[in-house]
Each structure stands twice: as structure tokens, then as C-alpha cells.
Scaffold this motif. Structure first.
Motif, mmCIF file in Angstrom:
data_model
loop_
_atom_site.group_PDB
_atom_site.id
_atom_site.type_symbol
_atom_site.label_atom_id
_atom_site.label_comp_id
_atom_site.label_asym_id
_atom_site.label_seq_id
_atom_site.Cartn_x
_atom_site.Cartn_y
_atom_site.Cartn_z
ATOM 1 N N VAL B 41 -34.506 -7.652 7.167
ATOM 2 C CA VAL B 41 -33.214 -7.758 7.846
ATOM 3 C C VAL B 41 -32.109 -7.266 6.909
ATOM 4 C CG1 VAL B 41 -31.514 -9.376 8.786
ATOM 5 C CG2 VAL B 41 -33.903 -9.572 9.447
ATOM 6 N N TYR B 42 -32.201 -7.696 5.655
ATOM 7 C CA TYR B 42 -31.189 -7.283 4.685
ATOM 8 C C TYR B 42 -31.234 -5.763 4.475
ATOM 9 C CZ TYR B 42 -28.689 -6.595 0.351
ATOM 10 O OH TYR B 42 -27.817 -6.119 -0.586
ATOM 11 N N ALA B 43 -32.450 -5.218 4.333
ATOM 12 C CA ALA B 43 -32.584 -3.775 4.077
ATOM 13 C C ALA B 43 -32.004 -2.971 5.236
ATOM 14 C CB ALA B 43 -34.051 -3.411 3.862
ATOM 15 N N CYS B 44 -32.253 -3.409 6.469
ATOM 16 C CA CYS B 44 -31.709 -2.681 7.623
ATOM 17 C C CYS B 44 -30.194 -2.832 7.678
ATOM 18 C CB CYS B 44 -32.337 -3.186 8.925
ATOM 19 S SG CYS B 44 -34.059 -2.723 9.051
ATOM 20 N N ALA B 45 -29.717 -4.051 7.398
ATOM 21 C CA ALA B 45 -28.268 -4.273 7.416
ATOM 22 C C ALA B 45 -27.609 -3.407 6.351
ATOM 23 C CB ALA B 45 -27.959 -5.756 7.177
ATOM 24 N N TYR B 46 -28.270 -3.278 5.213
ATOM 25 C CA TYR B 46 -27.723 -2.455 4.134
ATOM 26 C C TYR B 46 -27.672 -0.985 4.550
ATOM 27 C CZ TYR B 46 -26.817 -0.532 -0.457
ATOM 28 O OH TYR B 46 -26.249 0.135 -1.492
ATOM 29 N N ALA B 47 -28.763 -0.532 5.195
ATOM 30 C CA ALA B 47 -28.807 0.871 5.617
ATOM 31 C C ALA B 47 -27.697 1.162 6.631
ATOM 32 C CB ALA B 47 -30.170 1.201 6.215
ATOM 33 N N ILE B 48 -27.374 0.178 7.478
ATOM 34 C CA ILE B 48 -26.368 0.415 8.519
ATOM 35 C C ILE B 48 -24.943 0.246 7.973
ATOM 36 C CG2 ILE B 48 -25.483 -0.366 10.764
ATOM 37 C CD1 ILE B 48 -28.419 -1.143 11.415
ATOM 38 N N ALA B 58 -23.903 -9.627 7.347
ATOM 39 C CA ALA B 58 -24.512 -9.282 8.636
ATOM 40 C C ALA B 58 -25.887 -9.927 8.782
ATOM 41 C CB ALA B 58 -24.630 -7.761 8.759
ATOM 42 N N ALA B 59 -26.684 -9.891 7.696
ATOM 43 C CA ALA B 59 -28.033 -10.445 7.757
ATOM 44 C C ALA B 59 -27.984 -11.965 7.958
ATOM 45 C CB ALA B 59 -28.797 -10.101 6.476
ATOM 46 N N GLN B 60 -27.066 -12.625 7.249
ATOM 47 C CA GLN B 60 -26.936 -14.082 7.420
ATOM 48 C C GLN B 60 -26.492 -14.428 8.832
ATOM 49 O OE1 GLN B 60 -24.445 -15.635 4.310
ATOM 50 N NE2 GLN B 60 -26.084 -15.473 2.797
ATOM 51 N N GLU B 61 -25.518 -13.679 9.311
ATOM 52 C CA GLU B 61 -25.019 -13.891 10.665
ATOM 53 C C GLU B 61 -26.161 -13.733 11.684
ATOM 54 O OE1 GLU B 61 -22.195 -14.876 11.799
ATOM 55 O OE2 GLU B 61 -22.458 -14.407 13.931
ATOM 56 N N ALA B 62 -27.029 -12.756 11.445
ATOM 57 C CA ALA B 62 -28.143 -12.516 12.370
ATOM 58 C C ALA B 62 -29.074 -13.729 12.418
ATOM 59 C CB ALA B 62 -28.911 -11.267 11.950
ATOM 60 N N PHE B 63 -29.448 -14.255 11.251
ATOM 61 C CA PHE B 63 -30.360 -15.413 11.221
ATOM 62 C C PHE B 63 -29.702 -16.634 11.875
ATOM 63 C CE2 PHE B 63 -32.619 -13.082 7.829
ATOM 64 C CZ PHE B 63 -33.902 -13.239 8.309
ATOM 65 N N ILE B 64 -28.417 -16.806 11.611
ATOM 66 C CA ILE B 64 -27.722 -17.979 12.169
ATOM 67 C C ILE B 64 -27.608 -17.847 13.686
ATOM 68 C CG2 ILE B 64 -25.515 -19.218 12.200
ATOM 69 C CD1 ILE B 64 -25.282 -18.389 9.177
ATOM 70 N N ASN B 93 -21.247 -4.399 14.118
ATOM 71 C CA ASN B 93 -19.947 -5.068 14.240
ATOM 72 C C ASN B 93 -19.218 -5.085 12.914
ATOM 73 O OD1 ASN B 93 -20.468 -5.566 16.874
ATOM 74 N ND2 ASN B 93 -21.039 -7.723 16.598
ATOM 75 N N ILE B 94 -19.949 -5.463 11.860
ATOM 76 C CA ILE B 94 -19.303 -5.563 10.546
ATOM 77 C C ILE B 94 -18.867 -4.193 10.050
ATOM 78 C CG2 ILE B 94 -19.804 -5.981 8.105
ATOM 79 C CD1 ILE B 94 -20.921 -8.630 8.856
ATOM 80 N N SER B 95 -19.728 -3.183 10.189
ATOM 81 C CA SER B 95 -19.315 -1.877 9.655
ATOM 82 C C SER B 95 -18.224 -1.278 10.529
ATOM 83 C CB SER B 95 -20.505 -0.929 9.500
ATOM 84 O OG SER B 95 -21.119 -0.708 10.735
ATOM 85 N N GLY B 96 -18.156 -1.711 11.805
ATOM 86 C CA GLY B 96 -17.084 -1.235 12.678
ATOM 87 C C GLY B 96 -15.733 -1.823 12.320
ATOM 88 N N THR B 97 -15.738 -3.064 11.767
ATOM 89 C CA THR B 97 -14.468 -3.698 11.438
ATOM 90 C C THR B 97 -13.959 -3.277 10.064
ATOM 91 O OG1 THR B 97 -15.630 -5.612 10.569
ATOM 92 C CG2 THR B 97 -14.880 -5.748 12.846
ATOM 93 N N ARG B 98 -14.842 -2.715 9.237
ATOM 94 C CA ARG B 98 -14.411 -2.258 7.905
ATOM 95 C C ARG B 98 -14.038 -0.787 7.982
ATOM 96 N NH1 ARG B 98 -15.504 -6.955 7.161
ATOM 97 N NH2 ARG B 98 -16.858 -7.888 5.588
ATOM 98 N N ARG B 99 -12.768 -0.512 7.793
ATOM 99 C CA ARG B 99 -12.351 0.885 7.924
ATOM 100 C C ARG B 99 -12.658 1.666 6.663
ATOM 101 N NH1 ARG B 99 -6.991 1.507 11.387
ATOM 102 N NH2 ARG B 99 -7.812 0.658 13.328
ATOM 103 N N GLY B 100 -12.742 0.939 5.565
ATOM 104 C CA GLY B 100 -12.866 1.612 4.278
ATOM 105 C C GLY B 100 -14.150 2.396 4.136
#
Ligand code: ZN
Lengths: 159, 184
Positions: B41-48, B58-64, B93-100
Motif C-alpha cells: 500500500v505504501y509503495a503504491c501510494a508513494y508511486a502515485i 495516504a496509506a494510513q488513511e486507506a487502512f483506517i 486525493n492527497i496528490s490532488g490537494t498538493r499543488r507543489g
């Protein structure tokens, strides 16, 4: 690239998920077709590239998740009707058994209970309590059923 | 509720068995689901998301989220697919909210010695994945990091299976070309 090559290239992508029966025709095709063999080598190279490349989750990740969890809400089972229906069924069975069983054993139990009840009720200035054991067993069952339900209800409220 | 079992016994439980126990109120066994899937989950979240801290969030949010909606989940269905779909959504969602954060530009060079150590090579592969366009990144992460079949990737991303195969083919071509430019 002909049509059958396209099918085999599509299979190549999922090679690690194919069973031996699906692999056999693919392997035969690979042995004969240089183009698909090239695709195959690329797929293998990519697999190799990714072997071990996955970054592990950071230390303490599982603790962080676990500490954020609330207990799952427990749905209390509604015992009221099953328990009352059970008590009623037992009562009916006992009543029927008492009516139809003519054995001396039942007769003795009935007489004994009757005497006991009469003796207990004697001091109560001539009140006569109902003698039929069915009545008593029924009352006992209902009291225990309600007692059990009350306890169970308290337990689920505390949980 | 407390059946005496060792940690080793519990880790061999199926996802379905663990989910059923969690639903009965045995929250601590959810840890075995987390331990089982946290790396993928972490590896995929990192890739995205392309960032350590965003991937962790993102990974923590997914498990919760999966835990909170467990009562609505049918335990006989594959939990991993459900988890990964939610993980992909949380990451988007997370990468969409981070403009940087933007995908690395094509022109930025990976300068690595040919005799790089294994961890360096692995980090370089992850960096190459980050350079891919979003769909290819997601397909690659689910196929290679989470080890899903193309059919499963299609189900998670709600895509056509042949579109997944095409994306995978493109991603592989691009990755291998970039890799060879940098290393060979
Ligand atoms: Zn061919």
C-alpha cells in the motif's frame, strides 16, 4: 505482427499468472517467433528491474494505524422474541407430556407436588394455590427467561 | 472474545478470518492486515503521490478507511482489491490537494554510476516510475509493487483490461529505455 502474435503478446504481460496449460502454447510460440521472443525478453527485463525495488513502509507505520482505530460498533442481538418463543415451546411440550403421560412415575410426581403445595399454602388462611405442575413450570420458565434477558440487556449496554 | 492464539498462528489466518474477528470486536487482529499489506500500500501510494510524507498519510488513511467501512464489506470478497482501490483514491486525493508536486520533467537526468549498489538501483527504479504519466504510474505500481494481475489492476482502476495491458506495455518500454540510457 499477425493476429496470433497479438494474442501471445497480451498473454506475455500476465506471464507470472498463467497456469502450465496456458503457458505451453505460449512457450511453443516463443520458440518459433523471434518478434514475440523480443517482447518476452523486455517483459523479463522489466520484471528483473522491479525485483526488490519496492520501498518498505516506514518504521512504526502499523502502530500509527492501530492507534487511530476506534472499536467496531457491536450490534446487540435482539434475544427477546427467540427466548420467549423458546420458553413457550418448552411450556407447551411439558403441558402436553403431563396430560398424556399415564405412567405411575408422573402420577407420583403430581401427587407429591400437590401435597407439598398444600402444606405450604396451609398457613395462608385457607388460600388454595393452583396445583397443576404445568402452571408452576410455566411460571418458572417465564421468570428465568425474563431474568436472563434483563442480565443480557445490561451486559450489552456495558459492552 | 479472547481465544488464545499465538502471533504466528494469527498471521496464517486468511484475510476473511481476520475480518470476521475484527467485526466481532477483536480490533487488535487488524494489525495482521496492516502488517500483511503495509509495504504494497505504501509503495503504491508513494508511486502515485511521489512523496514520503504524502504516501504515509495516504496509506494510513486507506487502512483506517477500510477498517471504518468493514461492516459494509463482504468478507468473502478479496480484501486486497478493496484496500488497493481505496489506497489509490486516497493517494489521488492527497496528490490532488498538493499543488507543489508535479511529475519530474523529462529533461531531469538521473546520474548514477553503472556500479550502483542494489538499494541505489532500487531507488532509481522508483524515481523512473515517478516520471511516468499518472495512469502508467498507477498501472505500474499495482502490477509490479502490489503484484496484481492485469485483470485485477483493471478492476481496481475501473479500466478496461486491454487498456491496462497497453498502459503496461508503454510503461515498460519507457522505463527500460530510460534505465538503459542512465545505466548501460
Ligand atoms: Zn509472435
Amino acid at each position: 505482427m499477425n493476429e496470433s502474435c497479438e494474442n501471445f503478446v497480451a498473454m506475455l504481460t500476465d506471464y507470472r499468472w498463467l497456469g502450465p496449460r496456458e503457458r505451453a502454447p505460449l512457450d511453443r510460440h516463443l520458440a518459433a517467433c523471434e518478434r514475440c521472443r523480443e517482447e518476452w525478453r523486455e517483459a523479463q527485463a522489466a520484471d528483473e528491474l522491479f525485483t526488490g525495488a519496492r520501498a518498505p513502509a516506514p518504521q512504526g507505520f502499523d502502530d500509527a494505524v492501530m492507534s487511530a482505530l476506534e472499536p467496531q460498533p457491536q450490534v446487540a442481538t435482539n434475544w427477546l422474541w427467540p427466548v420467549l418463543a423458546g420458553a413457550l415451546a418448552v411450556e407447551v411440550v411439558v403441558a402436553v407430556a403431563l396430560q398424556i403421560d399415564p405412567t405411575p412415575w408422573w402420577q407420583a410426581v403430581k401427587t407429591f407436588c400437590g401435597q407439598l403445595i398444600n402444606e405450604w399454602s396451609a398457613p395462608l388462611s385457607g388460600w388454595t394455590l393452583p396445583f397443576d405442575p404445568t402452571w408452576w413450570i410455566g411460571a418458572l420458565l417465564l421468570v428465568s427467561a425474563f431474568g436472563w434477558l434483563t442480565l443480557n440487556h445490561r451486559k450489552t449496554e456495558h459492552a | 472474545m479472547n481465544i488464545k492464539t499465538t502471533a504466528v498462528e494469527r498471521t496464517t489466518w486468511s484475510d476473511e478470518a481476520i475480518v470476521r474477528r475484527v467485526l466481532q470486536g477483536d480490533t487488535p487482529v487488524y494489525r495482521f492486515i496492516v502488517e500483511r499489506y503495509q509495504d504494497i500500500v505504501y509503495a503504491c501510494a508513494y508511486a502515485i503521490t511521489g512523496s514520503d510524507s504524502d504516501a504515509k498519510d495516504a496509506a494510513q488513511e486507506a487502512f483506517i478507511r477500510v477498517y471504518r467501512h468493514l461492516a459494509q464489506f463482504d468478507p468473502s470478497r478479496p480484501l486486497k482489491l478493496y484496500l488497493m482501490r481505496i489506497a489509490v483514491n486516497c493517494s489521488r486525493n492527497i496528490s490532488g490537494t498538493r499543488r507543489g508536486w508535479e511529475p519530474l520533467e523529462e529533461t531531469s537526468e538521473i546520474v548514477k554510476p553503472a556500479d550502483a549498489t542494489a538499494p541505489e538501483r532500487h531507488a532509481a527504479v522508483r524515481e523512473l516510475v515517478e516520471r511516468l504519466p499518472q495512469t502508467l504510474r498507477e498501472v505500474c505500481a499495482l502490477f509490479y509493487f502490489a503484484e496484481h494481475s492485469c485483470r485485477e489492476v483493471a478492476e481496481i482502476l475501473q479500466m478496461n483490461e486491454s487498456a491496462v495491458k497497453v498502459a503496461l506495455h508503454l510503461a515498460r518500454k519507457k522505463l527500460l529505455t530510460d534505465w538503459r540510457c542512465a545505466y548501460e
